[in-house]
Design an enzyme around this catalytic site. Sequence first.
Site, PDB file in Angstrom:
ATOM      1  N   GLY A 267       2.671   4.675  -0.578  1.00  0.00           N
ATOM      2  CA  GLY A 267       2.160   4.560   0.785  1.00  0.00           C
ATOM      3  C   GLY A 267       2.505   3.224   1.411  1.00  0.00           C
ATOM      4  N   ALA A 268       2.214   2.141   0.683  1.00  0.00           N
ATOM      5  CA  ALA A 268       2.452   0.806   1.222  1.00  0.00           C
ATOM      6  C   ALA A 268       2.242  -0.218   0.128  1.00  0.00           C
ATOM      7  CB  ALA A 268       1.492   0.528   2.379  1.00  0.00           C
ATOM      8  N   MET A 269       2.583  -1.468   0.445  1.00  0.00           N
ATOM      9  CA  MET A 269       2.502  -2.517  -0.567  1.00  0.00           C
ATOM     10  C   MET A 269       1.987  -3.818   0.034  1.00  0.00           C
ATOM     11  SD  MET A 269       2.892  -3.329  -3.674  1.00  0.00           S
ATOM     12  CE  MET A 269       2.436  -4.960  -4.219  1.00  0.00           C
ATOM     13  N   GLU A 270       1.061  -4.431  -0.704  1.00  0.00           N
ATOM     14  CA  GLU A 270       0.273  -5.558  -0.191  1.00  0.00           C
ATOM     15  C   GLU A 270       0.925  -6.926  -0.371  1.00  0.00           C
ATOM     16  OE1 GLU A 270      -0.583  -3.619  -2.941  1.00  0.00           O
ATOM     17  OE2 GLU A 270      -1.444  -4.869  -4.517  1.00  0.00           O
ATOM     18  N   ASN A 271       2.252  -7.035  -0.419  1.00  0.00           N
ATOM     19  CA  ASN A 271       2.922  -8.331  -0.595  1.00  0.00           C
ATOM     20  C   ASN A 271       2.262  -9.414   0.264  1.00  0.00           C
ATOM     21  OD1 ASN A 271       5.046  -6.741  -1.901  1.00  0.00           O
ATOM     22  ND2 ASN A 271       5.491  -6.104   0.187  1.00  0.00           N
ATOM     23  N   HIS A 303      -6.529  -0.823   3.530  1.00  0.00           N
ATOM     24  CA  HIS A 303      -6.375  -0.973   2.070  1.00  0.00           C
ATOM     25  C   HIS A 303      -5.464  -2.162   1.741  1.00  0.00           C
ATOM     26  CE1 HIS A 303      -6.039   0.628  -2.119  1.00  0.00           C
ATOM     27  NE2 HIS A 303      -4.855   0.034  -2.053  1.00  0.00           N
ATOM     28  N   GLU A 304      -4.295  -2.182   2.364  1.00  0.00           N
ATOM     29  CA  GLU A 304      -3.342  -3.255   2.045  1.00  0.00           C
ATOM     30  C   GLU A 304      -3.889  -4.602   2.504  1.00  0.00           C
ATOM     31  OE1 GLU A 304      -1.199  -2.212   0.058  1.00  0.00           O
ATOM     32  OE2 GLU A 304      -1.423  -0.089   0.556  1.00  0.00           O
ATOM     33  N   HIS A 307      -6.398  -5.965   0.094  1.00  0.00           N
ATOM     34  CA  HIS A 307      -5.809  -6.506  -1.134  1.00  0.00           C
ATOM     35  C   HIS A 307      -5.596  -8.017  -1.035  1.00  0.00           C
ATOM     36  CE1 HIS A 307      -5.027  -3.352  -3.990  1.00  0.00           C
ATOM     37  NE2 HIS A 307      -4.192  -2.665  -3.253  1.00  0.00           N
ATOM     38  N   GLU A 326      -7.132  -1.938  -7.741  1.00  0.00           N
ATOM     39  CA  GLU A 326      -6.982  -0.678  -7.001  1.00  0.00           C
ATOM     40  C   GLU A 326      -8.306   0.077  -6.835  1.00  0.00           C
ATOM     41  OE1 GLU A 326      -4.643  -0.377  -5.227  1.00  0.00           O
ATOM     42  OE2 GLU A 326      -3.006  -1.512  -6.153  1.00  0.00           O
TER      43      GLU A 326
HETATM   44  N1  0A1 Z   1      -0.246  -1.579  -4.719  1.00  0.00           N
HETATM   45  C1  0A1 Z   1       0.092  -0.570  -3.774  1.00  0.00           C
HETATM   46  C2  0A1 Z   1       0.677   0.647  -4.349  1.00  0.00           C
HETATM   47  C3  0A1 Z   1       2.051   0.604  -4.834  1.00  0.00           C
HETATM   48  C4  0A1 Z   1       2.277   0.663  -6.179  1.00  0.00           C
HETATM   49  C5  0A1 Z   1       3.546   0.746  -6.679  1.00  0.00           C
HETATM   50  C6  0A1 Z   1       4.577   0.775  -5.772  1.00  0.00           C
HETATM   51  O1  0A1 Z   1       5.843   0.918  -6.207  1.00  0.00           O
HETATM   52  C7  0A1 Z   1       6.060   1.437  -7.452  1.00  0.00           C
HETATM   53  C8  0A1 Z   1       4.363   0.688  -4.426  1.00  0.00           C
HETATM   54  C9  0A1 Z   1       3.097   0.585  -3.965  1.00  0.00           C
HETATM   55  C10 0A1 Z   1      -1.176  -0.074  -3.144  1.00  0.00           C
HETATM   56  O2  0A1 Z   1      -2.169   0.121  -3.831  1.00  0.00           O
HETATM   57  O3  0A1 Z   1      -1.179   0.181  -1.970  1.00  0.00           O
HETATM   58 ZN    ZN Z   2      -3.793  -0.684  -3.577  1.00  0.00          ZN
END
Ligand code: 0A1
Ligand code: ZN
Length: 879
Positions: A267-271, A303-304, A307, A326
């Site tokens: 869905g997305a990523m919290e960089n 959510h992101e 994080h 998570e």
């Molecule tokens: N940490 C992100 C989810 C996520 C996990 C792995 C990914 O690539 C393999 C990408 C995103 C979240 O919880 O939104």
């Molecule tokens: Zn997450």
Amino acid sequence: MRTDQPQTIYLKDYQAPEYLIEETRLRFELHDDQTLVHAELRLQRNPTRGAGLPPLVLHGEELELLAVALDDQTLAAGDYQVEAGSLTLQPQGEAFVLKTSVRIHPESNTALEGLYVSGTMFCTQCEAEGFRKITYYLDRPDVMSVFTTTVEADRGKYPILLSNGNPVASGDAEGGRHWATWEDPFPKPAYLFALVAGDLRSVEDSYRTGSGRDVTLRIYVEPENIGKLQHAMDSLKKSMRWDEEVYGREYDLDIFMIVAVNDFNMGAMENKGLNIFNSSAVLASPRTATDAAHQRVEAIVAHEYFHNWSGNRVTCRDWFQLSLKEGFTVFRDAGFSSDMNSPTVKRIEDVAFLRTNQFAEDAGPMAHPVRPDHFIEISNFYTLTVYEKGAEVVRMLHTLLGPEGFRKGTDLYFERHDGQAVTCDDFIRALEDANGADFSQFKRWYSQSGTPRLAVSEQYDAAARTYRLTFRQSCPPTPGQPTKEPFVIPVQLGLLDGQGRDLPLRLEGESAAQGSDRVLSVTQAEQTFTFVDVPEQPLPSLLRGFSAPVKLSFPYSREQLTFLMQHDSDGFNRWDAGQQLAVQVLQGMIAGEPLDTRLVEALRSVAADDSLDPAMVAEMLSLPSEAYLVELAEQADPGAIHGARRQARRAIAESLRDVLWQRYRSAREASRATPYQASADHIARRSLQNAALGYLMLLEEPEARDAALEQFEDADNMTERLAALSALVNSGFEQEKAEVLARFFEEFKADPLVMDTWLSVQASSPLPGGLARVQALMQNPVFILKNPNKVRALIGAFANANLVNFHAEDGSGYRFLADQIITLNRLNPQIASRLLTPLTRWKKYGPARQALMRAELERILASGELSSDVYEVVSKSLA
Ligand code: 0A1
Ligand code: ZN
């Protein structure tokens, strides 16, 4: 691809790193046919690991090493070893600087892990172990470093160059190129690293934090999507405010950026400071996105963002602790969505999802604890158990501590562990220390897999005016866990009198009643609670709000369930009583009984109840899904489940025809009279309108067909149009169906996200010939196998949401899915592995289907070199 035997990694083998990385300086040279990555790492022996200088082993995959230098001394080939996943060298002192240069190929990266190309841009995905595909590094979350990143690329093609933190310098380079440098002052693990380069447009806004700092907010997209960002921006600002108000958490950098990309595995990523989103989780406009899609955007943006504290400022020590960030963050985003929308409807949706999907995972071959203790491929553990059950575990802690105690606990957690990489035990300890609580038994929720059963029986003594509830808990065996110890199960409950009012609740030994809705902690295998002063035989309302992720059973009669549907003061349990009634009736029909009209009558009073929130009416009118009926069955018969449900829906439509028409017409009238709004009341109205239309279309009458066509033509929003499209696609009105599908395609063929829904509607249609339709759609130019959203929309929808067609008796559905998995195994292992889920559930079906499903799993296993992702799921499913 794997060439050696895949290794299992165990939590018990965890050791702190031998070396730490104090500072990371990266320089990327992006080109069309290669990327050069120059890394300068300031390393130090980890003081907690004692004396001596063991070899330094860096992670690295698919990297072409061009140069390596230690403290500015270029190393010769004999001074280091390069192996499949690592670079090993011998440090000469406690502190040193390591420089490496590598060549990588993002332009041919179809796994979408590490640095890759999506459309016209470069982007990254580093969680969990993708950074090692970018450069040699200690790619583990307990190694935290500050990062300075310089990105250099062609100015014309990539005018926007982004990374984590704050922009600190930029300039021109030779040959029409330019560069930008970003500095992230917060130490972070490599999985939070991000880089983006592209010809992007952005919308900008700003947010003033509670302490008065102004934060720039920017969302970047490819040019055609610039008009679909308002909802995400509003959601972001609401999330920032909510986290300050509810958790006391402020944002910490001067800029927060989101980038939308079309090709993304999740869905997305919290960089840190630079979230990267699947475009499906950011873009929304009334014309192209449904209400559900708007709510999903709101939830994922939140959510992101959340994080930033639960995940980034306090991160995970190792990947076994994934639920630390998570489960907690899903709990936080659920609280946010609940506050922004209808709390009861949000809870109903979450519980229906958990019971259908996570319970199935917990009963299958991939069952694992919320904190797994071993894995082969960590990407396989971004699961419903880690996320959704993990959130339920945090929710139980919130229930047990109450909102204030819970907040004291999270305050202590964030304060105590800011800047650290910690474990689930640290989280629990903070909650315990802040409250003087003891959660040692509760922690079994983190270590024991499987869904607990809770059987409840009652005994009323009229003479003594006592009422006893006896709880018996058990938990079925799961892989590697033949037996379990009792869980702590918080049971929120009330007792209803004959008029449906909550009775005061006084337990034996208490001097006075303590309210009429309370939480009992069931901690033993068998435990009895005695209520005193109970004037009449009560009807218990158990597990209100679904206070624990268990399978509760109580011998309710159908009359009692109908009574609870009408009277329970807990909205969630009113819905759940209706679901239990419907399950009983549908299971009877699957076994050959006729439809029990008590269900129809109960739904009639729900449909006619103007005092109920229309969204609640819509939820209560929806029968349990096919997938949930499969989950509940010992041995599921797809045809019988589909047939019974369809027959019941038709009978309900016939019998409730008038009230459904009345509710449909008044809602559609209101929709026509006011422009689209994504507000809670409008969403509720549309959900009832569309539920009514879905029923009425089952009657196959011209009146309903015309209503669907009118709604399809005239509505100003995707929610109404898609519901009309879907109703027509699932009807026998062949000509109209073909027309609306073609019209929808023409209108939206340039919009990939809308095309996803166009594919899904057709892929999930239960009408005969499903597989042939899906195969034909795979030939349509809008379908792209390398794009995860398309795979999910077409192949995923067919395998997960088309029970009768996927489970065709000749095994053609299974064969088709296995073929796709074998192809995707090479292109994108994560997506291939996720597609396996329906095949892992083979034990649910009869012997003939079991044999066919197993044969396909075996065929995948024998198909050649498997990724560790696919190998793990297939081999565990066959074990
Ligand atoms: N940490 C992100 C989810 C996520 C996990 C792995 C990914 O690539 C393999 C990408 C995103 C979240 O919880 O939104
Ligand atoms: Zn997450």
